[in-house]
Design a protein around this motif. Sequence first.
Motif, PDB file in Angstrom:
ATOM      1  N   LEU A 394       0.845  -1.199   0.000  1.00 32.42           N
ATOM      2  CA  LEU A 394       0.000   0.000   0.000  1.00 32.42           C
ATOM      3  C   LEU A 394       0.874   1.241   0.000  1.00 32.42           C
ATOM      4  CD1 LEU A 394      -1.982  -2.172   1.488  1.00 32.42           C
ATOM      5  CD2 LEU A 394      -3.219  -0.122   2.118  1.00 32.42           C
ATOM      6  N   ALA A 406     -10.212   3.626   9.936  1.00 31.02           N
ATOM      7  CA  ALA A 406     -10.351   2.636  11.012  1.00 31.02           C
ATOM      8  C   ALA A 406     -10.582   3.342  12.343  1.00 31.02           C
ATOM      9  CB  ALA A 406      -9.102   1.763  11.083  1.00 31.02           C
TER      10      ALA A 406
ATOM     11  N   PRO B  87       3.306  -9.871  14.138  1.00 30.93           N
ATOM     12  CA  PRO B  87       2.347  -9.188  13.247  1.00 30.93           C
ATOM     13  C   PRO B  87       1.534  -8.141  14.015  1.00 30.93           C
ATOM     14  CG  PRO B  87       2.279 -11.557  12.902  1.00 30.93           C
ATOM     15  CD  PRO B  87       3.102 -11.322  14.139  1.00 30.93           C
ATOM     16  N   ILE B  88       1.287  -7.021  13.347  1.00 33.89           N
ATOM     17  CA  ILE B  88       0.637  -5.873  13.988  1.00 33.89           C
ATOM     18  C   ILE B  88      -0.885  -6.042  13.950  1.00 33.89           C
ATOM     19  CG2 ILE B  88       0.477  -3.347  13.934  1.00 33.89           C
ATOM     20  CD1 ILE B  88       3.337  -4.226  14.209  1.00 33.89           C
ATOM     21  N   GLU B  89      -1.536  -5.693  15.037  1.00 36.74           N
ATOM     22  CA  GLU B  89      -3.003  -5.678  15.048  1.00 36.74           C
ATOM     23  C   GLU B  89      -3.478  -4.317  14.536  1.00 36.74           C
ATOM     24  OE1 GLU B  89      -5.050  -6.896  18.551  1.00 36.74           O
ATOM     25  OE2 GLU B  89      -3.630  -8.502  19.008  1.00 36.74           O
ATOM     26  N   ILE B  90      -4.432  -4.330  13.619  1.00 30.89           N
ATOM     27  CA  ILE B  90      -4.975  -3.056  13.129  1.00 30.89           C
ATOM     28  C   ILE B  90      -6.498  -3.060  13.260  1.00 30.89           C
ATOM     29  CG2 ILE B  90      -4.901  -1.351  11.288  1.00 30.89           C
ATOM     30  CD1 ILE B  90      -2.529  -2.726  10.107  1.00 30.89           C
ATOM     31  N   PRO B  91      -6.994  -2.693  14.427  1.00 28.67           N
ATOM     32  CA  PRO B  91      -8.451  -2.668  14.631  1.00 28.67           C
ATOM     33  C   PRO B  91      -9.114  -1.718  13.634  1.00 28.67           C
ATOM     34  CG  PRO B  91      -7.295  -2.330  16.711  1.00 28.67           C
ATOM     35  CD  PRO B  91      -6.264  -2.246  15.629  1.00 28.67           C
ATOM     36  N   GLY B  92     -10.248  -2.130  13.117  1.00 30.30           N
ATOM     37  CA  GLY B  92     -11.018  -1.257  12.229  1.00 30.30           C
ATOM     38  C   GLY B  92     -10.667  -1.407  10.754  1.00 30.30           C
ATOM     39  N   VAL B  93      -9.566  -2.103  10.451  1.00 31.97           N
ATOM     40  CA  VAL B  93      -9.216  -2.342   9.042  1.00 31.97           C
ATOM     41  C   VAL B  93      -9.460  -3.819   8.758  1.00 31.97           C
ATOM     42  CG1 VAL B  93      -7.358  -2.385   7.335  1.00 31.97           C
ATOM     43  CG2 VAL B  93      -7.475  -0.523   8.996  1.00 31.97           C
ATOM     44  N   PHE B  98      -8.112  -4.603   3.267  1.00 32.05           N
ATOM     45  CA  PHE B  98      -6.692  -4.288   3.260  1.00 32.05           C
ATOM     46  C   PHE B  98      -5.985  -5.055   2.136  1.00 32.05           C
ATOM     47  CE2 PHE B  98      -3.227  -6.819   5.450  1.00 32.05           C
ATOM     48  CZ  PHE B  98      -2.149  -6.050   5.034  1.00 32.05           C
ATOM     49  N   THR B 101      -6.975  -3.658  -1.287  1.00 37.47           N
ATOM     50  CA  THR B 101      -6.256  -2.412  -1.558  1.00 37.47           C
ATOM     51  C   THR B 101      -4.806  -2.710  -1.945  1.00 37.47           C
ATOM     52  OG1 THR B 101      -7.610  -1.459   0.204  1.00 37.47           O
ATOM     53  CG2 THR B 101      -5.868  -0.077  -0.668  1.00 37.47           C
ATOM     54  N   ALA B 102      -4.167  -3.604  -1.186  1.00 40.01           N
ATOM     55  CA  ALA B 102      -2.768  -3.948  -1.452  1.00 40.01           C
ATOM     56  C   ALA B 102      -2.623  -4.523  -2.865  1.00 40.01           C
ATOM     57  CB  ALA B 102      -2.266  -4.939  -0.410  1.00 40.01           C
ATOM     58  N   VAL B 142      -7.622  -6.765  10.782  1.00 36.52           N
ATOM     59  CA  VAL B 142      -6.291  -7.342  10.637  1.00 36.52           C
ATOM     60  C   VAL B 142      -5.700  -7.737  12.001  1.00 36.52           C
ATOM     61  CG1 VAL B 142      -3.937  -6.951   9.802  1.00 36.52           C
ATOM     62  CG2 VAL B 142      -5.876  -5.969   8.564  1.00 36.52           C
ATOM     63  N   ASN B 143      -5.579  -9.030  12.196  1.00 38.95           N
ATOM     64  CA  ASN B 143      -4.931  -9.614  13.385  1.00 38.95           C
ATOM     65  C   ASN B 143      -5.572  -9.274  14.731  1.00 38.95           C
ATOM     66  OD1 ASN B 143      -2.932 -10.935  11.872  1.00 38.95           O
ATOM     67  ND2 ASN B 143      -1.698  -9.075  11.798  1.00 38.95           N
ATOM     68  N   GLU B 155      -0.164 -14.230   8.324  1.00 44.54           N
ATOM     69  CA  GLU B 155       0.988 -13.745   7.561  1.00 44.54           C
ATOM     70  C   GLU B 155       1.185 -14.588   6.305  1.00 44.54           C
ATOM     71  OE1 GLU B 155       1.301 -10.717   9.305  1.00 44.54           O
ATOM     72  OE2 GLU B 155       3.383 -10.925   8.667  1.00 44.54           O
ATOM     73  N   GLN B 158      -1.496 -13.852   3.800  1.00 43.43           N
ATOM     74  CA  GLN B 158      -1.205 -12.627   3.039  1.00 43.43           C
ATOM     75  C   GLN B 158      -0.142 -12.896   1.986  1.00 43.43           C
ATOM     76  OE1 GLN B 158      -0.338  -9.296   5.646  1.00 43.43           O
ATOM     77  NE2 GLN B 158      -1.903  -9.962   7.063  1.00 43.43           N
TER      78      GLN B 158
END
Lengths: 435, 249
Positions: A394, A406, B87-93, B98, B101-102, B142-143, B155, B158
């Motif tokens: 991204l 988010a 791995p990172i947690e991304i609340p709301g995404v 994701f 988009t990637a 995400v996570n 991971e 992805q």
Amino acid sequence: METAIRTSTIKEKLISEFEESKKILFGNTRLRDQAIESFCKQGIPTRKNEEYKYTPVDLMLKEEFYFTANKNCSNEQIEHLKFLKGAYVAIIENGIFMEGLSNLNNLPNGLTICSLADAAKNNSTIFEKYYAQYADINADPFIALNTAMAKDGVFIYVAKNAIIEKPIHIIDISTTFENIMIQQRNLIVVDENAQAKIIESFETLDSNAITFSNALTEIVINENAIVDYYKIQDEKELGNLVNTTQIIQKKQSIFSIHTFTLSGSLVRNNLTLVLDGEHIGSHLNGLYLTAGNQVVDNHTVVDHRKPNCNSNELYKGIIDGKSTATFNGKVFVRKDAQKTNAFQSNKNILLSEDGTINTKPQLEIYADDVKCSHGTSTGKLDEEKIFYLLSRGLGTDSAKKLLMNAFASEVVDTITIEPLREYIEGKILKKFELH
Amino acid sequence: MITIKNLHASIDGKQILKGINLEIKAGEVHAIMGPNGSGKSTLAAVLAGRPEYEVTEGEVNYNGKNLLELSPENRAREGVFLAFQYPIEIPGVSNINFLKTAINEIRVYKGLEPMEAKDFLMMLKEKQKLVELDGKLANRSVNEGFSGGEKKRNEIFQMAMLEPKLAILDETDSGLDIDALRIVANGVNKLKSKDNATIIITHYQRLLDYIIPDFVHVLYNGKIVKSGTKELALELEEKGYDFIKEEVE
């Protein structure tokens, strides 16, 4: 003569306008006289006033303003603002209820929507019982000013046991080509065991005029009633808004209010909830996205007066450019309000070096058996999260947008009206495009 | 595929990598082992373009391009994939949003049209199966709230979706129970082809029972001090890292 007017202050002009117009205004002249007297004492608040420290309403009121405006609006111009299909729509143009522009045919049994000035005559029992009973003229100069000078607004009454399925959409729109100061007043009464969903949009039509709207809404939620209220503050960059909302909840009622501040030059929200009964549930959600030189100030008061009530408050903001956002949240738990649960949270993301956030949570607890908490945080977008997204391909812009979205979604997801949620999501995405 | 020459890197002024030399060809699997603090994760971070690290010397040639000059997102778009140790947690995404988009931004970079929604969904289902990831997890943020094993599987999921040329697995085996380890290894093996390469960074030999490396390198104190084939991993397991330390010092 003209020079005399030009050199007089906004306060003097307001008072002389009041003297000229008070006879033709609705309701009780004695109340209006008391209110103008209180306004005279309080004056326009400056930044020396602790409550208006971060919000330069006095500067905004240095301009020349008219107090009345012509009707400029056509149906076509506002069609796009009526985005909720099937809703009962009340249009308030420059503070005046416009029946012709509204969509109020086929109101269901138990629902009254009309001009406030008309309600003072035609629904006098309810009007007199509730009007100006909750917003205290001595508590704030804008309440006093509005109570003295309000010309019109909307009156909504939901009768006992009535369940209004479709949303009620109030659209407050300024349409003037001359600078104008508007005093709009709404009264909403949801009676025992009734239910309603109400959306209030604040809009301006394109123009080079400065608007200053002092809008006040009193909402009465009687026993067992359930009300969901949404505010969408989306005025153009010359729009200034002081929006006072005074809510009284009676026992076992449930009330949610969601305030989305998306644009406008200056927005000051004074939101007060009084929980005057047992087993009440209250939810306050807010989202403000500020940029440029915007000033957005949310002052909230949650007043727990009786035992066994729950309140939950979540305000989030994303601050960019040279904008200033303020959150000031007071929670009172009175001596009698045992077994209160009161939670408050304010979270902010600062995107720029020049943005400012002032956050001040205040808890005042006079009962001893309560659960209360408050928290506030301000930070940048999380670099770790950004890197994680970049490492998947991204770009920086979309990574940031995804994270801002988010962050906002926690508030946006509290919207229970699907088309409204989509509308707000669209607005937010568009706003993020500009960052 | 990638040639690393005399790579030096530091963080906060502290030198971590002190001259790494490594060449990896398409189709190969390289394991990089070493004691804690030897620089394994730093190597992964530098290759992925983590901004906190500063490359002070050396070069990295990736398919004819100077990798170190590419932004992190362009490295990913060129086919470099890092499976994070944490791995990172991304609340709301949402995972799906994701990934969509990637994938589409990678496609734009390559001058391709965005993927059709139905092709994306088909791919999603197929790859979920590959790593035995519950459809519900794929739909979540995400996570967020994932167990350690679920994060690692995500991971690899992805990675399966992005189809990288060079995958770097940073301690993907840490914190995995044997079932999860098998699933992860199985996923990696299925994604292996003659056109892509894999770098497995690990402290333990265990993962290498499931993913057989072509080469094993031992990293110690910022340098590769020993290289060999898979037998070297077994030797390390048996003797521990102390024997390397003794040999070097």
